[in-house]
Enzyme design. Structure first.
Site, PDB file in Angstrom:
ATOM      1  CG  ASP A 138      73.644 -21.432 -46.504  1.00 31.65           C
ATOM      2  OD1 ASP A 138      74.434 -21.862 -47.302  1.00 31.65           O
ATOM      3  OD2 ASP A 138      73.379 -20.519 -46.613  1.00 31.65           O
TER       4      ASP A 138
ATOM      5  CG  PHE B 104      74.387 -17.460 -55.234  1.00 30.91           C
ATOM      6  CD1 PHE B 104      73.822 -16.233 -56.121  1.00 30.91           C
ATOM      7  CD2 PHE B 104      74.417 -16.976 -53.922  1.00 30.91           C
ATOM      8  CE1 PHE B 104      73.666 -15.064 -55.734  1.00 30.91           C
ATOM      9  CE2 PHE B 104      74.305 -15.748 -53.427  1.00 30.91           C
ATOM     10  CZ  PHE B 104      73.883 -14.657 -54.623  1.00 30.91           C
ATOM     11  CG  ASN B 105      77.126 -19.172 -51.221  1.00 29.42           C
ATOM     12  OD1 ASN B 105      76.321 -18.326 -51.481  1.00 29.42           O
ATOM     13  ND2 ASN B 105      77.036 -20.113 -50.263  1.00 29.42           N
TER      14      ASN B 105
HETATM   15  C1  BDR Z   1      73.649 -20.862 -51.634  1.00 29.55           C
HETATM   16  O1  BDR Z   1      73.294 -19.811 -52.449  1.00 29.55           O
HETATM   17  C2  BDR Z   1      72.302 -19.013 -51.549  1.00 29.55           C
HETATM   18  O2  BDR Z   1      71.261 -18.495 -52.026  1.00 29.55           O
HETATM   19  C3  BDR Z   1      72.118 -19.817 -50.321  1.00 29.55           C
HETATM   20  O3  BDR Z   1      71.852 -19.026 -49.058  1.00 29.55           O
HETATM   21  C4  BDR Z   1      73.227 -20.816 -50.308  1.00 29.55           C
HETATM   22  O4  BDR Z   1      74.188 -20.155 -49.395  1.00 29.55           O
HETATM   23  C5  BDR Z   1      73.013 -22.126 -52.465  1.00 29.55           C
HETATM   24  O5  BDR Z   1      73.598 -22.133 -53.668  1.00 29.55           O
HETATM   25 CA    CA Z   2      74.060 -18.359 -48.044  1.00 30.26          CA
END
Ligand code: BDR
Ligand code: CA
Length: 336
Positions: A267, A193-194
């Site tokens: 995280d 995701f990030n």
């Molecule tokens: C990351 O995506 C976000 O939903 C979480 O906070 C984390 O940083 C995990 O893929």
């Molecule tokens: Ca995050």
């Protein structure tokens, strides 16, 4: 970390005027850090872990849009810090990625971005400077190189490095949550995701030459908090442990559907890699960020060829002593 090449963040000083922790009469300088986040359940728990650590001097918390819109992630950061009784410098950053529209994650974090425990909304006006201006000012003014801990999309750091490249020489390390080497993606089949939210910013960061510790899905899927750990946190009582237990409860629901036994603490790994690097197994690798692929945008592509001379640009965390990690988190909750 078992193979990390540059762990130069703790400096022993025999006396002096800096604030720090004294162990056996020796003053250990704290590591100055800036946490850049998008709270988010696991971001919130990362803040709890960071502020509980005597090893860190948290210079500021900066916020980006990510798990939810910036308005919501900023509000969530204030709520969490207020619950913790902390009032650090706090700045809002980017409300969208550098060159793309924002993708958010309500399925994971709810409509508020922090669904679950009910937390009071504090009356708190953040710093007027945008995240990258505040970060630049703090980094340039710091006597010691600063460590950045980003736990959301890398937009604020991408803007910082583009606008103020001079800060790079004063950054000791970036310990980030993002990407994956062997584990595939969680937001697409290829990407985490990030990184998929802002691949161009991630590309700027991974090309920056600043030492990087990458806590991707390879390790964060192993860093699970199990129901018995959450029970131990809840049993501590008090506002912060109960907030953390409530956040974990909500986080379980989404991950249980996916078949996880516990809640992956993505995280908090980025914080743990700074304060307890010895609990991680790592490997130095060269990572490229895919910014264009139709199916692979946001992929963190590792060069695994043993014969290549591609220079490593990241220390990738691959495994963790899960029990030690859980203990670290439980102990941190007990410090509030
Ligand atoms: C990351 O995506 C976000 O939903 C979480 O906070 C984390 O940083 C995990 O893929
Ligand atoms: Ca995050």
């Amino acid at each position: 970390m078992t193979t990390c090449c540059t762990v130069s963040l703790i400096i022993i000083q025999a006396g002096g005027s800096i604030s720090g922790l004294t162990i056996f009469g020796v003053n250990m300088k704290k590591i100055p850090v800036i946490i850049d986040c998008d709270p988010g359940h696991d971001d919130a728990i990362a803040l709890v872990l960071a502020f509980a650590s005597e090893k860190l001097d948290v210079l500021a918390v900066t916020v980006a849009g990510g798990n939810q819109t910036l308005v919501k992630t900023l509000r969530n950061a204030k709520k969490v810090l207020y619950c913790m009784g902390k009032r650090p410098l706090l700045a809002a950053g980017a409300d969208k990625p550098m060159f793309r529209e924002l993708q958010i994650a309500p399925a994971v974090h709810g409509e508020s971005g922090l669904d679950g425990p009910s937390l009071p909304d504090p009356d708190w006006q953040e710093d007027p400077r945008p995240a990258w201006e505040l970060s630049r000012d703090l980094i340039m003014a710091s006597a010691e190189p600063v460590t950045l801990i980003p736990t959301g999309p890398l937009t604020n750091i991408g803007i910082l490095f583009t606008a103020y490249p001079e800060v790079k020489r004063k950054i000791a390390r970036i310990s980030l949550m993002g990407g994956s080497v062997m584990e595939g993606g969680n937001w697409s089949s290829a990407a985490e995701f990030n990184i998929i939210v802002d691949p161009e910013a991630a590309d700027i960061v991974f090309r920056s030459g600043v030492p990087i510790t990458m806590c991707g899905l390879d390790v964060t899927h192993k860093a699970q908090i199990l129901p018995e750990d959450a029970g131990a946190i809840r049993a501590l009582g008090g506002k912060v442990p109960l907030m953390v237990a409530g956040l974990i409860d909500f986080f379980y629901k989404y991950h249980a559907v996916q078949g996880f036994a516990g809640a992956p603490m993505h995280d908090p790994c980025a914080v743990a890699a700074v304060i307890a690097p010895e609990i991680f197994t790592t490997k130095d690798m060269h990572i490229d960020i895919e910014t264009k692929g139709e199916h692979t945008a946001g992929m963190t592509l590792a060069d695994l060829r043993f014969w290549t001379d591609a220079k490593p640009n990241a220390t990738v965390c691959l495994d963790i002593d899960r029990a030690a990690f859980a203990r670290l988190l439980i102990d941190a909750c007990g410090k509030y």
